[in-house]
Design a protein around this motif. Structure first.
Motif, PDB file in Angstrom:
ATOM      1  N   ARG A   1       0.850  -1.206   0.000  1.00 49.54           N
ATOM      2  CA  ARG A   1       0.000   0.000   0.000  1.00 49.54           C
ATOM      3  C   ARG A   1       0.881   1.250   0.000  1.00 49.54           C
ATOM      4  O   ARG A   1       1.790   1.374   0.821  1.00 49.54           O
ATOM      5  N   LEU A   2       0.567   2.158  -0.922  1.00 51.04           N
ATOM      6  CA  LEU A   2       1.276   3.427  -1.037  1.00 51.04           C
ATOM      7  C   LEU A   2       0.323   4.555  -0.667  1.00 51.04           C
ATOM      8  O   LEU A   2      -0.851   4.545  -1.084  1.00 51.04           O
ATOM      9  N   ARG A   3       0.814   5.527   0.107  1.00 53.49           N
ATOM     10  CA  ARG A   3       0.000   6.688   0.456  1.00 53.49           C
ATOM     11  C   ARG A   3       0.802   7.960   0.206  1.00 53.49           C
ATOM     12  O   ARG A   3       1.995   8.017   0.509  1.00 53.49           O
ATOM     13  N   GLY A   4       0.130   8.963  -0.352  1.00 53.75           N
ATOM     14  CA  GLY A   4       0.797  10.240  -0.569  1.00 53.75           C
ATOM     15  C   GLY A   4      -0.169  11.281  -1.079  1.00 53.75           C
ATOM     16  O   GLY A   4      -1.285  10.975  -1.512  1.00 53.75           O
ATOM     17  N   GLU A   5       0.251  12.529  -1.042  1.00 52.36           N
ATOM     18  CA  GLU A   5      -0.586  13.629  -1.528  1.00 52.36           C
ATOM     19  C   GLU A   5      -0.336  13.926  -2.992  1.00 52.36           C
ATOM     20  O   GLU A   5      -1.202  14.472  -3.678  1.00 52.36           O
ATOM     21  N   ASN A   6       0.843  13.582  -3.476  1.00 54.98           N
ATOM     22  CA  ASN A   6       1.252  13.952  -4.827  1.00 54.98           C
ATOM     23  C   ASN A   6       1.020  12.803  -5.800  1.00 54.98           C
ATOM     24  O   ASN A   6       1.633  11.734  -5.690  1.00 54.98           O
TER      25      ASN A   6
ATOM     26  N   ALA B   1       4.686   3.614  -7.911  1.00 49.91           N
ATOM     27  CA  ALA B   1       3.978   2.402  -8.318  1.00 49.91           C
ATOM     28  C   ALA B   1       4.640   1.777  -9.545  1.00 49.91           C
ATOM     29  O   ALA B   1       4.796   0.547  -9.627  1.00 49.91           O
ATOM     30  N   ASP B   2       5.047   2.623 -10.479  1.00 55.29           N
ATOM     31  CA  ASP B   2       5.715   2.127 -11.691  1.00 55.29           C
ATOM     32  C   ASP B   2       7.059   1.494 -11.345  1.00 55.29           C
ATOM     33  O   ASP B   2       7.441   0.468 -11.921  1.00 55.29           O
TER      34      ASP B   2
ATOM     35  N   ASN C   1      11.325 -19.008 -20.304  1.00 52.85           N
ATOM     36  CA  ASN C   1      11.817 -18.576 -21.616  1.00 52.85           C
ATOM     37  C   ASN C   1      11.394 -17.118 -21.826  1.00 52.85           C
ATOM     38  O   ASN C   1      11.800 -16.262 -21.063  1.00 52.85           O
ATOM     39  N   GLU C   2      10.548 -16.836 -22.815  1.00 55.43           N
ATOM     40  CA  GLU C   2      10.127 -15.456 -23.068  1.00 55.43           C
ATOM     41  C   GLU C   2       8.752 -15.142 -22.465  1.00 55.43           C
ATOM     42  O   GLU C   2       8.256 -14.027 -22.605  1.00 55.43           O
ATOM     43  N   THR C   3       8.142 -16.122 -21.804  1.00 53.33           N
ATOM     44  CA  THR C   3       6.784 -15.933 -21.272  1.00 53.33           C
ATOM     45  C   THR C   3       6.828 -15.282 -19.895  1.00 53.33           C
ATOM     46  O   THR C   3       7.396 -15.848 -18.954  1.00 53.33           O
ATOM     47  N   PRO C   4       6.216 -14.070 -19.731  1.00 56.21           N
ATOM     48  CA  PRO C   4       6.250 -13.383 -18.433  1.00 56.21           C
ATOM     49  C   PRO C   4       5.236 -13.986 -17.456  1.00 56.21           C
ATOM     50  O   PRO C   4       4.184 -14.487 -17.868  1.00 56.21           O
ATOM     51  N   HIS C   5       5.559 -13.929 -16.172  1.00 54.64           N
ATOM     52  CA  HIS C   5       4.662 -14.466 -15.139  1.00 54.64           C
ATOM     53  C   HIS C   5       4.247 -13.447 -14.087  1.00 54.64           C
ATOM     54  O   HIS C   5       3.231 -13.641 -13.416  1.00 54.64           O
ATOM     55  N   ASN C   6       5.020 -12.398 -13.908  1.00 51.92           N
ATOM     56  CA  ASN C   6       4.745 -11.446 -12.824  1.00 51.92           C
ATOM     57  C   ASN C   6       3.963 -10.233 -13.319  1.00 51.92           C
ATOM     58  O   ASN C   6       4.311  -9.637 -14.341  1.00 51.92           O
ATOM     59  N   THR C   7       2.936  -9.870 -12.588  1.00 57.00           N
ATOM     60  CA  THR C   7       2.180  -8.645 -12.867  1.00 57.00           C
ATOM     61  C   THR C   7       1.544  -8.165 -11.574  1.00 57.00           C
ATOM     62  O   THR C   7       1.813  -8.717 -10.498  1.00 57.00           O
ATOM     63  N   ILE C   8       0.695  -7.157 -11.683  1.00 58.39           N
ATOM     64  CA  ILE C   8       0.119  -6.527 -10.497  1.00 58.39           C
ATOM     65  C   ILE C   8      -1.365  -6.254 -10.738  1.00 58.39           C
ATOM     66  O   ILE C   8      -1.780  -5.927 -11.843  1.00 58.39           O
ATOM     67  N   THR C   9      -2.176  -6.409  -9.683  1.00 58.09           N
ATOM     68  CA  THR C   9      -3.561  -5.924  -9.677  1.00 58.09           C
ATOM     69  C   THR C   9      -3.571  -4.619  -8.888  1.00 58.09           C
ATOM     70  O   THR C   9      -3.373  -4.647  -7.674  1.00 58.09           O
ATOM     71  N   PRO C  10      -3.747  -3.459  -9.545  1.00 55.85           N
ATOM     72  CA  PRO C  10      -3.694  -2.173  -8.838  1.00 55.85           C
ATOM     73  C   PRO C  10      -5.091  -1.626  -8.490  1.00 55.85           C
ATOM     74  O   PRO C  10      -6.047  -1.812  -9.247  1.00 55.85           O
TER      75      PRO C  10
ATOM     76  N   LEU D   1      -5.094  12.300   1.368  1.00 58.34           N
ATOM     77  CA  LEU D   1      -4.119  11.350   0.829  1.00 58.34           C
ATOM     78  C   LEU D   1      -4.740  10.456  -0.240  1.00 58.34           C
ATOM     79  O   LEU D   1      -5.888  10.014  -0.116  1.00 58.34           O
ATOM     80  N   TYR D   2      -3.965  10.205  -1.279  1.00 59.04           N
ATOM     81  CA  TYR D   2      -4.318   9.179  -2.251  1.00 59.04           C
ATOM     82  C   TYR D   2      -3.688   7.861  -1.791  1.00 59.04           C
ATOM     83  O   TYR D   2      -2.589   7.858  -1.222  1.00 59.04           O
ATOM     84  N   GLU D   3      -4.416   6.768  -2.030  1.00 62.95           N
ATOM     85  CA  GLU D   3      -3.957   5.450  -1.612  1.00 62.95           C
ATOM     86  C   GLU D   3      -3.919   4.546  -2.838  1.00 62.95           C
ATOM     87  O   GLU D   3      -4.891   4.491  -3.597  1.00 62.95           O
ATOM     88  N   VAL D   4      -2.822   3.833  -3.024  1.00 66.84           N
ATOM     89  CA  VAL D   4      -2.706   2.877  -4.124  1.00 66.84           C
ATOM     90  C   VAL D   4      -2.315   1.528  -3.534  1.00 66.84           C
ATOM     91  O   VAL D   4      -1.311   1.420  -2.829  1.00 66.84           O
ATOM     92  N   ASP D   5      -3.119   0.511  -3.805  1.00 68.92           N
ATOM     93  CA  ASP D   5      -2.789  -0.860  -3.407  1.00 68.92           C
ATOM     94  C   ASP D   5      -2.251  -1.604  -4.622  1.00 68.92           C
ATOM     95  O   ASP D   5      -2.887  -1.605  -5.685  1.00 68.92           O
ATOM     96  N   LEU D   6      -1.104  -2.234  -4.465  1.00 67.55           N
ATOM     97  CA  LEU D   6      -0.495  -3.040  -5.521  1.00 67.55           C
ATOM     98  C   LEU D   6      -0.489  -4.490  -5.044  1.00 67.55           C
ATOM     99  O   LEU D   6       0.232  -4.834  -4.100  1.00 67.55           O
ATOM    100  N   VAL D   7      -1.305  -5.328  -5.662  1.00 67.74           N
ATOM    101  CA  VAL D   7      -1.398  -6.735  -5.280  1.00 67.74           C
ATOM    102  C   VAL D   7      -0.479  -7.530  -6.201  1.00 67.74           C
ATOM    103  O   VAL D   7      -0.661  -7.534  -7.416  1.00 67.74           O
TER     104      VAL D   7
END
Length: 495
Positions: A311-316, A324-325, A346-355, A363-369
């Motif tokens: 979880r990220l919190r901030g005003e900006n 987040a990026d 090999n070339e197949t990606p497995h990692n990603t995020i549910t934002p 404050l703005y809140e961003v959850d990165l799952v």
């Protein structure tokens, strides 16, 4: 049923719900008359009773099917129903003007108007949604929301046969394309005559706000891209999500992940989901706080939740987007064999995020799952996917809504869980074979508690616990000593 009276009652209900004004009455009666091949009508005094617009619509379309005005098929009934309600609808330009006039008063007034319109014109299927079985189950992570989805009508053999005969077409390209606005519909594509969408700018692109016709929570909205393109989680997603929250601070918004297994049902059209609802995950407390070098104005924490959430919190907003990026890019390339996390095969990606994004005060809140879609010989549907022993309850992908703590369970469970209850009571039953191991466990666990009064509640509660297991299976880092150590290794890697 007296057709003339029902048409006039429907128009009266449309006036009562402020879909139209009194001055529109004759025009709307004439428009609806034509759909039912009526050439004249006798003015009646109708009394507004308990019947709702969906109730009256159902009677009208049943009449049309019984009298060969339409074929007796669910798709044909939906098409006529939407056409009838479109008689009461303003053109898109007028709906948009009214929305933004109310937006100038407040964003909440605008969405309240548009949500009310979408319910009153029967685009949101309130009568069908009311059939869903919904309840909460308390856990160590707070109350989880459980829904058995009964809202979508089942196809009968005639519907299925007709669908096989139907010619395929590429218009609209999918259920989320802007071309659905006002589209009459056809066999195998839903009726959208009464559908309206609200345009908005997100990151200098054309995006649109609509509501889900089968809402799972309050003001369940969909924000869709004007261009038909695949979903992709990248820096622009975080900027769009926070840009949307800046416009509509009373809503949350989130995106499904962009890979198979861990993504949602429609990965071929870029879209997000939001609304005015506080999900269980949003209420979850921070677990432990940490810092990430270079982002001193952002507060970082892991979340006490069965899935792995930062979880990220901030005003900006710009700082949050950059942070987040940064985490996304670090996660995309991160491997940790001890935690069964491999970034690529090999070339197949497995990692990603549910934002997910929301606003709390200033404050703005961003959850990165954190998500990973690897499979193995033991877990062929996914290592971080519901495992075999919970698939009798939930086998489908765990998308955005489930991630946040709302189970969308299959309709089959309505009858199947009743049979489990009978099994616990040693009554005659038709329990499905795949529920028997679970039911035997429950008999042992609740040996001294199972009665006619308690059995149903036990099954409901334990179904909720199965959903908790689903979330735990989908979590990359388990909430145990090894999982905590793995999560901390990734956090160290961020620095």
């Amino acid at each position: 049923m007296e057709l003339q009276e029902k048409i006039q009652l429907l128009v009266a209900k449309a006036i009562e719900s402020e879909l139209i004004e009194k001055e529109d009455e004759i025009y709307c009666i004439n428009q609806v008359m034509d759909l039912f091949h009526l050439k004249d009508i006798e003015k009646r005094n109708v009394e507004l009773g308990e019947e709702t617009i969906p109730d009256i619509l159902d009677e009208l379309v049943d009449f049309a099917a019984a009298n060969n005005i339409i074929e007796d098929l669910s798709d044909e009934k939906d098409i006529l129903s939407a056409k009838v309600m479109n008689c009461f609808m303003s053109k898109p330009s007028e709906v948009i003007r009214k929305f933004y006039t109310k937006y100038d008063e407040s964003p909440a007034r605008a969405t309240e108007y548009f949500y009310g319109l979408s319910k009153n014109n029967n685009y949101i299927q309130t009568k069908r949604i009311a059939k869903n079985i919904s309840y909460k189950v308390g856990t160590e992570y707070g109350d989880l929301d459980i829904t058995i989805n009964l809202s979508k009508p089942e196809k009968n053999p005639k519907d299925i046969a007709k669908a096989k005969e139907a010619k395929s077409t590429n218009y609209p390209k999918c259920l989320l394309c802007v071309e659905n606005e006002g589209y009459v519909g056809r066999i195998n594509h839903p009726a959208r005559s009464n559908h309206r969408i609200i345009p908005m700018d997100l990151l200098n692109e054309s995006w649109y706000l609509q509501y889900s016709p089968y809402s799972y929570y309050n003001e369940h909205c969909i924000v869709l891209c004007g261009e038909h393109r695949d979903m992709k989680i990248d820096k622009n997603v975080f900027a769009r999500l926070l840009g949307f929250i800046e416009k509509f601070p009373h809503y949350f918004i989130g995106s499904n992940a962009d890979l198979p297994i861990v993504g949602g049902s429609i990965l071929t059209h870029d879209h997000y989901q939001g609304g005015a609802y506080e999900f269980p995950m949003a209420q979850a407390e921070d677990d432990y706080n940490f810092n990430v070098a270079g982002f001193e104005d952002i507060k970082f924490a892991t979340v006490k939740w069965p899935m792995s959430v930062i979880r990220l919190r901030g005003e900006n907003i710009n700082s949050l987007v950059e942070a987040a990026d940064y985490i996304l890019n670090k996660w995309r390339g991160y491997s940790d064999e001890a935690s069964e996390v491999l970034a690529f095969t090999n070339e197949t990606p497995h990692n990603t995020i549910t934002p997910i994004a929301r606003k709390r005060g200033n404050l703005y809140e961003v959850d990165l799952v954190l998500r990973n879609n690897r499979t193995s010989g033991e877990h062929q549907l996914g290592i971080f996917h519901p495992h075999a022993d919970v698939q009798h309850i939930k086998k489908e992908n765990i998308g955005l809504i489930e991630v946040m703590g709302l189970a969308v369970l299959p309709a089959r469970l309505e009858t199947e869980l009743k049979e489990v209850t009978k099994y616990l009571l040693d009554a005659e039953n038709s329990i499905a074979e795949y529920h028997i191991p679970w039911a035997k466990e429950l008999k042992v666990k609740y040996a001294n508690e199972i009665t006619k009064e308690t059995a149903e509640d036990i099954v409901k509660k334990e179904t909720g616990y199965k959903f908790l297991r689903v979330l735990q299976d989908a979590g990359v880092y388990k909430r145990n000593e090894a999982g905590d150590a793995g999560f901390k290794r990734f956090i160290d890697y961020l620095n």
